[in-house]
Design a protein around this motif. Structure first.
Motif, PDB file in Angstrom:
ATOM      1  N   PHE B  23     -12.819  30.747  44.454  1.00 32.30           N
ATOM      2  CA  PHE B  23     -14.023  29.761  44.067  1.00 32.30           C
ATOM      3  C   PHE B  23     -15.433  29.961  44.166  1.00 32.30           C
ATOM      4  O   PHE B  23     -15.988  29.098  43.767  1.00 32.30           O
ATOM      5  CB  PHE B  23     -13.835  28.432  45.275  1.00 32.30           C
ATOM      6  CG  PHE B  23     -14.144  27.209  45.598  1.00 32.30           C
ATOM      7  CD1 PHE B  23     -14.627  26.558  44.074  1.00 32.30           C
ATOM      8  CD2 PHE B  23     -15.883  27.444  46.434  1.00 32.30           C
ATOM      9  CE1 PHE B  23     -15.715  25.369  44.189  1.00 32.30           C
ATOM     10  CE2 PHE B  23     -16.206  26.297  46.600  1.00 32.30           C
ATOM     11  CZ  PHE B  23     -17.132  25.439  44.934  1.00 32.30           C
ATOM     12  N   LEU B  24     -15.805  30.837  45.490  1.00 28.25           N
ATOM     13  CA  LEU B  24     -17.019  31.276  45.201  1.00 28.25           C
ATOM     14  C   LEU B  24     -17.223  32.038  44.154  1.00 28.25           C
ATOM     15  O   LEU B  24     -18.469  31.784  43.209  1.00 28.25           O
ATOM     16  CB  LEU B  24     -17.328  32.564  46.275  1.00 28.25           C
ATOM     17  CG  LEU B  24     -16.989  31.185  48.072  1.00 28.25           C
ATOM     18  CD1 LEU B  24     -17.482  32.050  49.454  1.00 28.25           C
ATOM     19  CD2 LEU B  24     -18.353  30.321  48.088  1.00 28.25           C
ATOM     20  N   ALA B  25     -16.431  33.157  44.380  1.00 31.06           N
ATOM     21  CA  ALA B  25     -16.621  34.191  42.942  1.00 31.06           C
ATOM     22  C   ALA B  25     -16.504  33.794  41.451  1.00 31.06           C
ATOM     23  O   ALA B  25     -17.865  33.599  41.099  1.00 31.06           O
ATOM     24  CB  ALA B  25     -15.395  34.943  42.983  1.00 31.06           C
ATOM     25  N   LEU B  26     -16.162  32.271  41.374  1.00 33.78           N
ATOM     26  CA  LEU B  26     -16.072  31.617  39.847  1.00 33.78           C
ATOM     27  C   LEU B  26     -16.422  30.710  39.692  1.00 33.78           C
ATOM     28  O   LEU B  26     -17.601  30.350  38.890  1.00 33.78           O
ATOM     29  CB  LEU B  26     -14.568  31.527  39.384  1.00 33.78           C
ATOM     30  CG  LEU B  26     -13.149  32.460  39.504  1.00 33.78           C
ATOM     31  CD1 LEU B  26     -12.338  31.608  39.329  1.00 33.78           C
ATOM     32  CD2 LEU B  26     -13.860  33.511  38.523  1.00 33.78           C
ATOM     33  N   ALA B  29     -21.210  31.695  41.941  1.00 38.65           N
ATOM     34  CA  ALA B  29     -21.557  33.032  41.556  1.00 38.65           C
ATOM     35  C   ALA B  29     -21.402  33.162  40.079  1.00 38.65           C
ATOM     36  O   ALA B  29     -20.781  32.381  39.554  1.00 38.65           O
ATOM     37  CB  ALA B  29     -21.041  34.000  42.312  1.00 38.65           C
TER      38      ALA B  29
END
Lengths: 257, 155
Positions: B23-26, B29
């Motif tokens: 979730f954080l990556a897609l 960020a």
């Protein structure tokens, strides 16, 4: 004169404690790896340390994200800059609150439990009985707990940040009416994978190491009486909270300063 | 049974952590904005860089094509030299291009606006290591106010 003597004695005691803690950790972790014996123990500790801390982390993360959304909105709306709510929530969670609050909660939830457990093992002479059976208590008791704490805290910090951002989204977008697309796109424009998320990850690794280490050392060297274990548990929470907050300043200055 | 349940819950724990990371990556960020892959370097000298920082974006018509990678001072003329890493996707700017230091919004971050120049015979494209000669420096509020007061005094 007496003051100087006391100061010297205290300094030596602190240094001796740090040396003993390092030796304990070194003896627990360095040696021939025994994956077959270690794995079930590690699994068990991951459950106690990680899974059982998940609920408090998720709930506090959600509420902290929601509060950030609410407070940030009331200030930003004065400047007509409520689109900046996304990056504000995301950056403060990923850089600071995620690792720090997770570490503080982890020290309270899991660190104190580790200290009390190991302290009680010492008080009831379980550690000595292990030694009698030619089982090294450092390898058998300390090592799996250390690895469990070291592995699970960064994971908990990721969950904290993710659900906190979701909480900020719920309050900011769905309740207060910040534009949905602007919230995410401005956030994506200002959050960088390597700079923000990885630095937060490094922070949480450092905190995991320190908090687990303090908890294990305080438990291992607890005075084997009821007040002794009580004092050790308190010291774990106090020392690890102070260490986390102090290290956070140093790390922040190094990373983002 | 007990051990199996613990293993299951630990599995759930790890999965939740990975889901959070994804979730954080897609979602959180920027995966496109941070320059991945090949870049080439351009240099530009300015009189004054204002509040430009390393990692400030380089934009062409609002599209981020690169980032400032280094800021140094020219030893000979004491002018700031800005080193930019531009993504290899965006090659072939003519060397008549202009680099200006602009501000996003009234109080926003400063960035480099790259204005592609005209193409003609005998005009080269900017390659790795080239310098952009046409530059506009940052607008410094104090200087503007000074100029304004000066021009008022002439009347």
């Amino acid at each position: 004169m007496k003051l100087l003597v006391n100061l010297g004695r205290d300094t030596l005691n602190v240094l001796r404690g740090m040396g003993n803690a390092t030796i304990m950790l070194f003896q627990a972790l360095v040696g021939k790896p025994q994956p077959l014996k270690m794995f079930p123990l590690l699994m068990r500790q991951l459950y106690v340390v990680g899974v059982q801390s998940m609920l408090i982390i998720l709930v506090s993360g959600l509420f902290i994200g929601m509060v950030l959304g609410l407070q940030g909105y009331t200030i930003l709306v004065d400047f007509g800059a409520e689109q900046a709510l996304g990056p504000m929530v995301a950056l403060s969670l990923l850089r600071e609150l995620g690792p720090v609050v997770t570490a503080l909660l982890f020290a309270g939830r899991a660190g104190s439990a580790l200290t009390a457990e190991i302290g009680l093992m010492r008080a009831t002479e379980q550690l000595s009985s292990l030694e009698m059976m030619a089982v090294d208590p450092l390898r058998r008791v300390i090592a799996p707990r250390f690895w469990a704490g070291f592995i699970s805290m960064p994971l908990l910090a990721f969950m904290f940040s993710a659900i906190g951002i979701y909480g900020g989204f719920v309050v900011g977008v769905q309740w207060l009416g910040v534009d949905d697309g602007a919230f995410w796109s401005v956030m994506q424009a200002s959050v960088e994978w390597r700079y923000d998320i990885m630095n937060g990850f490094i922070k949480s690794l450092v905190f995991a190491f320190v908090v687990t280490w303090i908890a294990l050392y305080k438990g291992y060297t607890a005075v084997p009486t009821s007040p002794g274990i009580s004092a050790a548990t308190t010291q774990t929470v106090v020392y690890s909270s102070l260490a986390v907050l102090g290290l956070d300043f140093v790390l922040t200055a190094l990373m983002f300063g | 049974m007990e051990a199996r349940k613990i293993e299951l819950l630990v599995g759930v724990f790890i999965t939740a952590a990975i889901a959070a990371l994804v979730f954080l990556a897609l979602q959180v960020a920027n995966t496109t904005g941070s320059l991945r892959g090949e870049t080439y370097t351009l240099y530009a000298k300015f009189d004054n860089i204002g509040g430009l920082k390393v990692r400030s974006p380089v934009k062409v018509g609002g599209v981020v094509v690169g980032r400032v990678s280094n800021i140094t001072l020219d030893r000979e003329y004491f002018e700031p030299v800005v080193e930019m890493k531009i993504s290899k996707q965006f090659v072939g700017f003519p060397d008549t291009s202009t680099a200006s230091i602009l501000t996003s919004g009234l109080l926003g971050e400063q960035y480099i606006g790259l204005e592609p120049g005209f193409m003609d015979e005998g005009i080269m494209t900017l390659e790795d290591g080239d310098e952009i000669f046409m530059t506009n420096s940052a607008m410094v509020l104090e200087n503007l106010i000074g100029q304004f007061l000066f021009s008022q005094g002439n009347d």
